[in-house]
Write a protein that holds these residues in place. Structure first.
Motif, mmCIF file in Angstrom:
data_model
loop_
_atom_site.group_PDB
_atom_site.id
_atom_site.type_symbol
_atom_site.label_atom_id
_atom_site.label_comp_id
_atom_site.label_asym_id
_atom_site.label_seq_id
_atom_site.Cartn_x
_atom_site.Cartn_y
_atom_site.Cartn_z
ATOM 1 N N ASN A 221 0.667 -1.159 0.160
ATOM 2 C CA ASN A 221 0.168 0.071 -0.177
ATOM 3 C C ASN A 221 0.843 1.097 0.119
ATOM 4 O OD1 ASN A 221 -2.353 -1.522 -0.065
ATOM 5 N ND2 ASN A 221 -2.370 -1.587 2.261
ATOM 6 N N GLU A 222 1.932 1.242 -0.912
ATOM 7 C CA GLU A 222 2.827 2.514 -1.105
ATOM 8 C C GLU A 222 2.934 2.512 -2.571
ATOM 9 O OE1 GLU A 222 6.231 2.529 1.355
ATOM 10 O OE2 GLU A 222 5.345 2.090 2.962
ATOM 11 N N LYS A 223 3.076 3.959 -2.983
ATOM 12 C CA LYS A 223 3.451 3.922 -4.563
ATOM 13 C C LYS A 223 4.937 3.966 -4.927
ATOM 14 C CE LYS A 223 1.883 7.115 -8.175
ATOM 15 N NZ LYS A 223 1.240 8.334 -8.553
ATOM 16 N N ASP A 224 5.242 3.750 -6.032
ATOM 17 C CA ASP A 224 6.715 3.553 -6.549
ATOM 18 C C ASP A 224 7.452 2.604 -5.556
ATOM 19 O OD1 ASP A 224 5.917 5.187 -8.643
ATOM 20 O OD2 ASP A 224 6.643 6.933 -7.504
ATOM 21 N N VAL A 225 7.273 1.390 -5.283
ATOM 22 C CA VAL A 225 7.691 0.391 -4.580
ATOM 23 C C VAL A 225 8.227 -0.810 -5.433
ATOM 24 C CG1 VAL A 225 7.845 -1.181 -2.665
ATOM 25 C CG2 VAL A 225 6.621 0.913 -2.565
ATOM 26 N N LEU A 226 9.437 -0.975 -5.400
ATOM 27 C CA LEU A 226 9.988 -2.338 -6.314
ATOM 28 C C LEU A 226 9.591 -3.537 -5.384
ATOM 29 C CD1 LEU A 226 13.365 -0.822 -7.637
ATOM 30 C CD2 LEU A 226 11.294 -1.246 -8.910
ATOM 31 N N SER A 235 7.139 -11.692 -14.553
ATOM 32 C CA SER A 235 6.626 -10.598 -13.351
ATOM 33 C C SER A 235 6.000 -9.482 -14.334
ATOM 34 C CB SER A 235 7.593 -10.164 -12.428
ATOM 35 O OG SER A 235 8.263 -11.070 -11.763
ATOM 36 N N LYS A 236 4.870 -9.006 -13.697
ATOM 37 C CA LYS A 236 4.153 -7.785 -14.213
ATOM 38 C C LYS A 236 3.837 -7.057 -12.935
ATOM 39 C CE LYS A 236 0.028 -6.409 -16.771
ATOM 40 N NZ LYS A 236 -1.358 -6.574 -17.410
ATOM 41 N N THR A 237 4.438 -5.641 -12.996
ATOM 42 C CA THR A 237 4.272 -4.695 -11.994
ATOM 43 C C THR A 237 3.346 -3.714 -12.384
ATOM 44 O OG1 THR A 237 6.215 -3.639 -12.634
ATOM 45 C CG2 THR A 237 6.412 -5.361 -11.247
ATOM 46 N N SER A 238 2.717 -3.053 -11.398
ATOM 47 C CA SER A 238 1.747 -1.856 -11.741
ATOM 48 C C SER A 238 1.849 -1.244 -10.234
ATOM 49 C CB SER A 238 0.450 -2.308 -12.052
ATOM 50 O OG SER A 238 -0.131 -3.176 -11.033
ATOM 51 N N SER A 239 1.353 0.006 -10.550
ATOM 52 C CA SER A 239 1.196 0.928 -9.204
ATOM 53 C C SER A 239 0.086 2.120 -9.588
ATOM 54 C CB SER A 239 2.528 1.914 -8.820
ATOM 55 O OG SER A 239 2.683 2.728 -9.874
ATOM 56 N N GLY A 240 -0.316 2.661 -8.602
ATOM 57 C CA GLY A 240 -1.744 3.583 -8.821
ATOM 58 C C GLY A 240 -2.550 3.634 -7.569
ATOM 59 N N GLY A 241 -3.845 3.667 -7.909
ATOM 60 C CA GLY A 241 -4.623 3.911 -6.573
ATOM 61 C C GLY A 241 -5.645 4.656 -6.864
ATOM 62 N N GLY A 242 -6.705 5.064 -5.838
ATOM 63 C CA GLY A 242 -7.693 5.910 -5.823
ATOM 64 C C GLY A 242 -9.134 5.334 -6.110
ATOM 65 N N GLY A 243 -9.154 4.190 -6.562
ATOM 66 C CA GLY A 243 -10.448 3.339 -6.690
ATOM 67 C C GLY A 243 -11.262 3.342 -5.506
ATOM 68 N N GLU A 244 -12.500 2.924 -5.664
ATOM 69 C CA GLU A 244 -13.531 2.797 -4.661
ATOM 70 C C GLU A 244 -12.935 1.426 -3.960
ATOM 71 O OE1 GLU A 244 -18.137 2.311 -3.575
ATOM 72 O OE2 GLU A 244 -17.440 2.694 -5.489
ATOM 73 N N GLU A 246 -10.215 0.698 -2.545
ATOM 74 C CA GLU A 246 -8.633 0.403 -2.938
ATOM 75 C C GLU A 246 -7.922 1.540 -2.069
ATOM 76 O OE1 GLU A 246 -7.248 -1.895 -4.170
ATOM 77 O OE2 GLU A 246 -8.814 -2.781 -5.466
ATOM 78 N N PRO A 247 -6.856 1.192 -1.398
ATOM 79 C CA PRO A 247 -5.955 2.377 -0.880
ATOM 80 C C PRO A 247 -5.830 3.551 -1.896
ATOM 81 C CG PRO A 247 -4.494 0.377 -1.102
ATOM 82 C CD PRO A 247 -6.020 0.214 -1.406
ATOM 83 N N LYS A 248 -5.104 4.594 -1.226
ATOM 84 C CA LYS A 248 -4.930 5.806 -2.077
ATOM 85 C C LYS A 248 -3.898 5.639 -3.069
ATOM 86 C CE LYS A 248 -6.475 9.053 1.373
ATOM 87 N NZ LYS A 248 -6.192 10.082 2.156
ATOM 88 N N SER A 249 -2.943 4.799 -2.657
ATOM 89 C CA SER A 249 -1.857 4.477 -3.459
ATOM 90 C C SER A 249 -1.518 2.772 -3.273
ATOM 91 C CB SER A 249 -0.542 5.374 -3.558
ATOM 92 O OG SER A 249 -0.221 5.242 -2.240
ATOM 93 N N PHE A 250 -0.914 2.103 -4.429
ATOM 94 C CA PHE A 250 -0.386 1.004 -4.386
ATOM 95 C C PHE A 250 0.760 0.631 -5.271
ATOM 96 C CE2 PHE A 250 -3.820 0.423 -7.010
ATOM 97 C CZ PHE A 250 -3.378 -0.670 -7.844
ATOM 98 N N SER A 251 1.475 -0.395 -4.960
ATOM 99 C CA SER A 251 2.397 -1.131 -5.770
ATOM 100 C C SER A 251 2.077 -2.530 -5.783
ATOM 101 C CB SER A 251 3.768 -0.728 -5.558
ATOM 102 O OG SER A 251 3.883 0.580 -5.806
#
Length: 770
Positions: A221-226, A235-244, A246-251
């Protein structure tokens, strides 16, 4: 005994335990050939079977006798989880296929993790887990119910559930296990809490069941985390957040994993550079203990440094070590579960040791023993070689401790000289507050190592005080030991390379020479050698007779191909001992050499001369066993000491476990020869054109002026057969200690034929036959 059974309608016969008639359709297709073969030989309305075939068919109908090779296997395992404050929350789904109807305990996860909830369901054929393609984290554990309406629910498969009493989840031998009875596929859903590996709470390591398919979905539950999953093929990575919901940011990361017993998930902040830097909010502090092994060889010194970092505050992902430019770094090796990401030697970094300025050619190090250096004049202590910075990176920062090994080498400039050891220093920046350690010295080769004239900043310790890690790294006994409180020491070593001395690399502990002589002059020789060998490739045997046939050559009871060198000596390849056997020097094997020689026929009287073959390996004990014709009397033999009984037995291989494994007898068919003497006397009467009647053997050359004696009974390019030499006639025994190659032995004795009297005559048809 035959039984009339199984009519075409099969109305009257039933298999054991059945309540209905049995037909041919009840039997498996694997026994179709057996049924077809039986039916083809009988009438259409009845079948006659033996009792054995009847029992086989009944067993096949019951499904017995065709058990699977294993009780169960893991079809797939998948994880979906997220990082929480107290632990990593995982939902695991494991598909277990039970193949036998028997109580089976299937290990799942170690009991070091917490099990929140579990559910077991049963399905027939469908395998795998299908999750949402739009949001792969729709099944993650949440403190609140999921409200992501757009997520696709997992595909449910109708599963006929076996009786509840036939399966359960339990703990057996420190593992959560599935205990089941009924064959089929069980889907085990478990909610787990996995503790973090470090106090920084940036990863965990989990023992998992080895499955055919593996998938991991995890988010932080943090943004820009490796996030790194190990092992992982994709492996497939993604980051973002803000959806209903969902936490505000995630990786997040989704990985496909190969079959494995261990799963590691680690994460750290991504700063967008190749170097992983430590946050500046917390001041980093650490201590280092060095364990340096100095291996002195011929012209080269190899230094293996085990650096143990203890991080007291903050986190470290970059380690910097100052090294002397005389050192060439060969390898940097980290821990198995936390390997080194990369390393490099930066020669452009001008940072010196903390508290010490860069040395000039006329400047001395603090605390150096200048008087000793100027007095010896051997070590180049005042010369400025310069320093470089070795940088070692990890994939993520650590907060507790980390060990890695640096292997480097430096040239001595000669095989006999005085060399000053170049130290390593971890006091490059303020992150390391203390750097102490130990030094140990060993000799890798045949060199003499002594302490030189320069010793500063070191305290000599007894070898017993050296840490065990240095003993495990060393391959030879440790010679010197030191400890230091600061890596600003100086140590010079005097190395002397002495001349090598020739040693014996092969020896014959016991040699037995057996010879059988006939009146017609046929002579068959056998030489058996009990050999201990480390490096010698061939044993060379010199045969005094100019014309001879090689019949058999065996090494460790295995047939080998002999050869002939330019001097006419027979070359037999030897086995070389392994490293363990060579150090123990207690493994031996048997070399057997059999050859045939045609001498002149024995007359009524004369002198018998038998020159013995000799080899190029020293012999500790030689015994000779000679069989001569019965109807002759022989005088005293010269050349060897005649004995009534041998003081030692025949040569035998070493009897230890290692010798039995190395020299296990092969299944060689012996070419047994008749024990009657006429088999040798009639050798010349055998047809030379009958190639199929003679064994294929290695052909020997005649070491004469023409060097062209070739027997028609021997064949080149083939392995010889094992031959047993006949032993008949008058027996004479001889022995001698310590036989060398230079000593040629010849047995000589006079002989005279014994005439038969009247008692020994036989009458046939009025004729006297002597």
């Amino acid at each position: 005994m035959e039984l009339a059974a199984f009519t075409s309608q099969a109305q009257t016969h039933e298999p054991f335990g059945s309540n209905r008639p049995t037909t041919f359709a009840d039997f498996s297709s694997a026994h179709h050939d057996l049924l077809s073969d039986v039916i083809s030989r009988t009438s259409n309305d009845s079948v006659k079977l033996t009792l054995a075939n009847l029992l086989k068919l009944i067993q096949a109908s019951a499904g017995e006798g065709n058990d699977p090779p294993v009780n169960f296997f893991i079809g797939s395992v998948s994880f979906q989880g997220e990082a929480r404050e107290e632990a990593a929350a995982l939902r695991a789904r494991v598909e277990v296929s039970l193949l036998r109807e028997k109580w089976t305990a299937v290990p799942l996860f170690p009991d070091s993790i917490a099990l929140v909830a579990s559910h077991v369901s049963f399905k027939s054929t469908t395998h795998g887990i299908e999750t949402s393609k739009e949001n792969p984290f729709s099944m993650l554990l949440q403190d609140t119910p999921r409200q992501n309406a757009g997520a696709k629910e997992p595909v449910e498969v109708p599963r006929p559930t076996p009786p509840p009493s036939s399966y359960c989840i339990g703990v057996v031998q420190k593992s959560y296990v599935l205990v089941a009875l009924q064959p089929g596929t069980y889907v085990v859903d478990m909610e787990l809490l996995v503790p973090y590996a470090t106090s920084r709470k940036t990863g965990f390591v989990l023992a998992v069941p080895k499955a055919v398919q593996g998938e991991v979905s995890f988010r932080v539950n943090e943004k820009d985390v490796l996030i790194k999953v190990d092992p992982s093929l994709f492996s497939k990575t993604s980051s973002g957040g803000g959806g209903e919901g969902e936490p505000k940011s995630f990786s997040a990361v989704t990985s496909r994993c190969p079959p494995t017993h261990s799963l590691s998930v680690q994460w750290t902040e991504n700063m967008g550079t190749s170097e992983i830097k430590v946050p500046q909010k917390v001041e980093v502090s650490s201590t280092v203990e060095q364990k340096n092994l100095i291996s002195v060889g011929e012209g080269m010194v190899i230094i293996r440094s085990l650096l143990s970092y203890t991080i007291t505050s903050g986190q470290m992902s970059l380690f910097e070590i100052e090294i002397d430019n005389r050192l060439k770094v060969i390898q940097v090796e980290g821990l198995k579960h936390i390997p080194v990401k990369r390393w490099e030697v930066d020669q452009s970094d001008e940072r010196g040791r903390r508290g010490t300025k860069k040395l000039g050619k006329q400047e001395a190090k603090p605390g150096a023993d200048d008087a000793a250096a100027s007095a010896s004049g051997k070590a180049r202590g005042n010369e400025d070689y310069g320093t470089s910075i070795l940088k070692v990176w990890l994939d993520y920062g650590l907060e507790d401790s980390y060990d890695f090994t640096v292997t480097s080498e430096m040239s001595m400039g000669g095989t006999s000289c005085t060399v000053e050891i170049a130290p390593l220093s971890c006091l490059v920046n303020r992150e390391v507050v203390r750097d102490k350690g130990y030094l140990a010295v060993e000799a890798r080769t045949n060199v003499e190592v002594e302490e030189g004239g320069i010793v500063s900043g070191l305290a000599m310790v007894d070898i017993s005080e050296i840490p065990d890690a240095l003993f495990s790294m060393a391959t030879n006994p440790l010679l010197l030991g030191y400890k230091f409180l600061l890596p600003q020491y100086r140590l010079s070593l005097d190395v002397k390379k002495h001349a090598d001395v020739g040693v014996l690399i092969a020896v014959v502990d016991n040699a037995r020479f057996t010879a059988t002589y006939t009146e017609a002059g046929a002579m068959l020789y056998r030489l058996q050698l009990q050999v201990r060998n480390t490096q010698k490739q061939y044993v060379r045997i010199s045969v005094p007779d100019k014309a001879f046939d090689i019949w058999s050559t065996m090494v460790a009871d295995r047939a080998v191909k002999p050869a002939m060198d330019s001097e006419g000596r027979v070359m037999i390849p030897l086995q070389k001992a392994s490293k363990a056997d060579a150090s123990k020097n207690d493994t031996s094997f048997i070399v057997e050499f059999i050859y045939y020689v045609k001498h002149q026929e024995l007359r009524r009287r004369g002198t018998l001369e038998l020159p013995l073959p000799f080899c190029d390996i020293p012999v500790n004990y030689l015994s000779v066993q000679l069989f001569l014709p019965e109807n002759f009397r022989y005088g005293e033999f010269t050349g060897l000491r005649e004995v009534q009984h041998f003081s030692r037995g025949a040569p035998t291989a070493a009897t230890g476990l290692e010798a039995r494994r190395m020299h296990a007898p092969s299944q060689v068919q012996s070419n047994m020869m008749t024990q009657q003497m006429y088999s040798l006397e009639r050798r010349d009467s055998i047809s030379m054109d009958d190639e199929d009647s003679t064994p294929r053997m290695q052909k020997a050359k005649n070491h004469s002026s023409s060097n062209s004696f070739l027997s028609k009974r021997t064949t080149t390019g083939w392995l010889p057969v094992k031959v047993e030499i006949p032993e008949a006639g008058q027996q004479f025994c001889f022995e001698q200690l310590l036989v060398s190659e230079e000593k040629h032995i010849t047995l000589r004795a006079s002989f005279v034929e014994e005439k038969k009297g009247c008692v020994g005559r036989r009458r046939t048809g009025g004729c006297n036959i002597l």
